[in-house]
Write a protein that holds these residues in place. Structure first.
Motif, PDB file in Angstrom:
ATOM      1  N   ARG A  24       0.954  -1.162   0.051  1.00 54.77           N
ATOM      2  CA  ARG A  24      -0.002  -0.194  -0.299  1.00 54.77           C
ATOM      3  C   ARG A  24       1.015   1.008  -0.050  1.00 54.77           C
ATOM      4  O   ARG A  24       0.889   2.410  -0.489  1.00 54.77           O
ATOM      5  CB  ARG A  24      -1.357   0.007   1.304  1.00 54.77           C
ATOM      6  N   ARG A  25       2.598   1.233   0.799  1.00 56.11           N
ATOM      7  CA  ARG A  25       2.435   2.435   0.129  1.00 56.11           C
ATOM      8  C   ARG A  25       3.357   2.736  -1.020  1.00 56.11           C
ATOM      9  O   ARG A  25       3.202   3.492  -0.799  1.00 56.11           O
ATOM     10  CB  ARG A  25       4.052   1.937   1.605  1.00 56.11           C
ATOM     11  N   ILE A  26       3.444   2.048  -1.986  1.00 55.23           N
ATOM     12  CA  ILE A  26       4.383   1.851  -2.620  1.00 55.23           C
ATOM     13  C   ILE A  26       3.072   2.203  -3.781  1.00 55.23           C
ATOM     14  O   ILE A  26       3.355   2.691  -4.754  1.00 55.23           O
ATOM     15  CB  ILE A  26       4.904   0.269  -3.004  1.00 55.23           C
ATOM     16  N   ALA A  27       1.945   1.864  -3.498  1.00 54.81           N
ATOM     17  CA  ALA A  27       0.537   2.581  -4.603  1.00 54.81           C
ATOM     18  C   ALA A  27       0.348   4.138  -3.665  1.00 54.81           C
ATOM     19  O   ALA A  27       0.485   4.622  -4.968  1.00 54.81           O
ATOM     20  CB  ALA A  27      -0.656   1.534  -3.913  1.00 54.81           C
ATOM     21  N   PHE A  28       0.117   4.080  -2.530  1.00 55.61           N
ATOM     22  CA  PHE A  28       0.200   5.403  -2.094  1.00 55.61           C
ATOM     23  C   PHE A  28       1.177   6.085  -2.215  1.00 55.61           C
ATOM     24  O   PHE A  28       1.095   8.162  -2.576  1.00 55.61           O
ATOM     25  CB  PHE A  28       0.413   5.697  -0.797  1.00 55.61           C
TER      26      PHE A  28
END
Length: 372
Positions: free
Chosen positions: A278-282
């Motif tokens: 999720r961090r990568i997507a954010f």
């Protein structure tokens, strides 16, 4: 009088002639001596330089596109230089499919690989300049029985890929619940001090690649390495696979800092790898993968680990928390930093799950939500 005057003039001219000849002879002698001395000195210098042992090249941290580099090795008072070519983009000694030899002890691994690895687990090609430098960061606790197998397999794997690398084993001190993500943050920060490295492989000790065409080369986007694993019979077609980022992954320093590292609040098994996805997507990045027939991993057997039963609830509340939860908020103490023949061991105190305010807040909120 005339005869005497002529005689004196003749004697003067004769003296001058002999003086000139003596000067010429002396000058020639001096020049000859100087030439001999210079020749002898040059010969001695050449002998001295040829006796200098050629040591292994210095560690390179250059990335792709490096074609040549000057290497130096020194003895007491002389220097020899040689130019090494850049390593080819496709390493020439890859084998393809690999068999994983299990139950290898650390001492056995040291006997097999000790000559090709510097203390601390450092290694690099001897005949070319590595295209990539990679820090291998391995979090663990109570898994010493798997360390020898990991080292035995990974050193051969990484050396055939002609990488400049080192292996760091980050061990959690104490008996609190295991926090893999905090250990990954510690490993990144501590190995960074010995870099910089082109990228960082965050690698479980029980995950071993089964094909060395699966190159641990840095990429423009974060890479998930452990695509197909033996514990799931190498299946990759279920929905959760697309957001799975566990086992092993590869990120540059820029990637890691852009997402502020890993979350610190996942105590117990599970959740932290999904949080990283999720961090990568954010952060507007995407995850890259090799095809599954290359990115196959053997999963070593181990005892069941305590599970974080709240991991999915904590994960659901990750809506941009990464700005304040990660590298910029971790507190830890390095208790021991030891160079072993095949790896660097870092024993770290990473705090306790009982005094982490963010964890308590998340847990209390989850209890409130479950009671409603």
């Amino acid at each position: 009088m005339g005869v005497g005057r002529c005689m004196r003039g003749y004697l003067v001219r004769l003296a001058l002639t002999w003086e000139a000849k003596a000067c010429l002879l002396l000058s020639a002698t001096v020049v000859l001596l100087l030439c001999v001395l210079q020749r002898d000195q040059t010969h001695l210098q050449l002998l001295h330089v040829s006796d200098v042992p050629r040591e292994l090249p210095q560690v390179s941290t250059e990335g792709a596109g490096v074609e040549a580099s000057m290497r130096e090795s020194t003895s007491e008072d002389s220097v020899t230089r040689r130019v090494l070519p850049g390593c080819p983009s496709t390493p020439p000694h890859l084998r393809g499919k690999l068999e994983v030899e299990e139950n290898v002890s650390v001492s056995e691994a040291e006997a097999r690989h000790g000559l090709g690895v510097r203390p601390g687990g450092f290694s690099w090609p001897l005949h070319c300049v590595a295209r990539w430098s990679v820090a291998i960061i391995v979090p663990y606790r109570d898994r010493q029985y798997q360390v020898g197998t990991f080292l035995n397999h990974m050193h051969s794997f990484l050396q055939r890929q002609q990488l400049n690398y080192s292996i760091y084993l980050i061990e959690q001190e104490g008996t609190d619940l295991f926090n893999r993500a905090r250990l990954l943050n510690v490993g990144f920060l501590e190995s960074r001090k010995e870099g910089p490295w082109d990228c960082y492989a965050f690698h479980d000790v029980d995950m071993l690649p089964e094909n060395d065409y699966h190159l641990y080369h840095c990429s423009a986007q974060p890479r998930h390495l452990a695509v197909a694993t033996s514990n799931t019979k190498y299946r990759t077609y279920n929905f959760k696979y697309y957001t799975y980022y566990g086992g092993a992954c590869l990120m540059t320093e820029a990637h890691v800092r852009k997402v502020n590292g890993w979350s610190n609040i996942y105590w117990g098994w599970g959740g932290e790898d999904d949080d990283m996805w999720r961090r990568i997507a954010f952060a507007d990045m995407s995850v890259w993968r090799y095809p599954s027939h290359y990115a196959r991993y053997k999963t070593l057997q181990h005892k069941p680990q305590p599970v974080n039963n709240n991991r999915y609830q904590i994960l659901e509340r990750n809506t941009g928390r990464y700005h304040t939860d990660g590298l910029n908020s971790i507190n830890y103490t390095v208790k021991a930093f030891t160079r072993h023949p095949l790896y660097t061991h870092i024993l770290a105190d990473i705090g306790s799950s009982w005094n982490n305010s963010l964890t308590h807040l998340s847990t209390s909120e989850m209890h409130r939500e479950s009671s409603q």
